[in-house]
Design an enzyme around this catalytic site. Sequence first.
Site, PDB file in Angstrom:
ATOM      1  CG  HIS A 398      10.671 -30.539 -30.733  1.00  7.75           C
ATOM      2  ND1 HIS A 398       9.528 -30.181 -31.503  1.00  7.75           N
ATOM      3  CD2 HIS A 398      10.462 -31.649 -29.926  1.00  7.75           C
ATOM      4  CE1 HIS A 398       8.591 -31.156 -31.310  1.00  7.75           C
ATOM      5  NE2 HIS A 398       9.062 -32.218 -30.303  1.00  7.75           N
ATOM      6  CD  GLU A 399      17.859 -27.388 -31.224  1.00  9.48           C
ATOM      7  OE1 GLU A 399      18.608 -27.457 -30.196  1.00  9.48           O
ATOM      8  OE2 GLU A 399      17.775 -28.212 -32.045  1.00  9.48           O
TER       9      GLU A 399
END
Length: 493
Positions: A398-399
């Site tokens: 996600h990051e």
Amino acid sequence: ATLKRTPSGLKLQRKSSFYRTKTKDTNAELVDKSGYPPSKPMHREAAPSYLSEEAPVQNYRGFFNLMIIILAVSHLRLIRDTIKSHGLFFDSLMGNLSSFAVSENKLHEYPIVTGFLAMQFFIMLAYLIEKLLSLRLLSNWLGMTLHQINAQSCLLLSCWVVYMHVDDPLSGGIVLFHVVILWMKLLSYALANEDYRACRDDDQRTTLQALVKDLDTTVNSYPGNVTIPDLYYFWVAPTLTYQIAFPRSDKIRVWKVISLILRFILIFCLMYFLTGQVVTPSMRQLVKDLEATNGKLTLDLIAEYGLRLAIANTYLWLLMFYGYFHVFLNITGEILRFGDRIFYKDWWNSSDVSSYWRLWNIPVHYWLVRHWYFPLVRMGLSKTVATLLVFFLSAVMHEVIISLPFHMIRPWAYLGMMGQVPLVWITKYLTKKLPGTSMGNVIFWLSFCVVGQPMAILLYTIDYQVQKETDGTHVLTMLQNLFTKEHATLGEL
């Protein structure tokens, strides 16, 4: 036992024996039923009020319709206020579209197009490695090492290119989103075929062939599946887990495809409108407020803009879910005749956070279970540690998709994902101790729609706006000052 919903007004079974169903007075039955004389008994049944705890299960569909109307009216007013304050976003529409697929860096003028073209190199390399393995020209160890190098190079090189050379965050985000998908597919392709190669004895081969023929009678077993069309079908198919054959539908329903495409266009327009008309003006106003206060971030400011974003963000999130997981993946499945269309389950009814993560994204759930969770368990790790590592991998991905396109490394998405772990334990405990309660579902909705996502948007927006003027630690400093000030205030009290 599950209580069946029935329309209001029907005679329902009473939940409490305290209430008698009929009066014992037989004279009431002798009253003329053709009219209503003054002596007609109107109260012939002891029963609780409809909203009482003892009342039977009611159908609240009317209240649901009322809530929809209230939401629509209140949010139309919100949109009207943004139009009155900031004007229509259509004024800058063409300028935004002009930068959608074009970066300011002339070496990468069309990042989305060049990104998809670059993916073909890694796809073809995966095919060549697997072909050599199927012909026994490479040892299994060497072949799997090359597969890993190919997949990791695809991810790492793409991250570097987007971070260093793609100026437009939207273009970079689209490229990285599909690169992460390709990375997961390349790993699944390598690991599944390794398992197929391991089926050397007759019993395993016979069982595998039976499973394949049950899905598709035209497909051969390994190594007959190692072809370029097979790999490219897997690349575009709405799944992340490779197998020799997939369930197939009988034909392509053209009108179904047209209907889905029209829905997808409508959803895209709604999302673009909400982003341009509500979210973007709010973020610009936030930056102005921070400039007016010399960058002082207070809890009051966070609460104000968090609440502003909560409704619009929830709409965008639900539109994204429906547009991608239902409409887009069904378009792909229909065109490819991909039969298994269960891309999600009823995550909106999740009684705990872990159920949401299992139900909301079935393709990713299947990949994590098959290629990450159970391999970790087979290595001897406990289920708790394996679960933590699943959340860790998801948080990192996600990051990568969020931070790198904005050319900044921040921990907000990572912390948001890892913050789900204690919520998993808390909601599971509540579900166990209070069976049938809605508390876990309420916590899930609050954590995603009111706290988590609006806060992430605020923090990323602030960081992105100030990164060119600071050393990149602006938001961290503001948060430190904020909580230091709040602690001092509490200490004085």
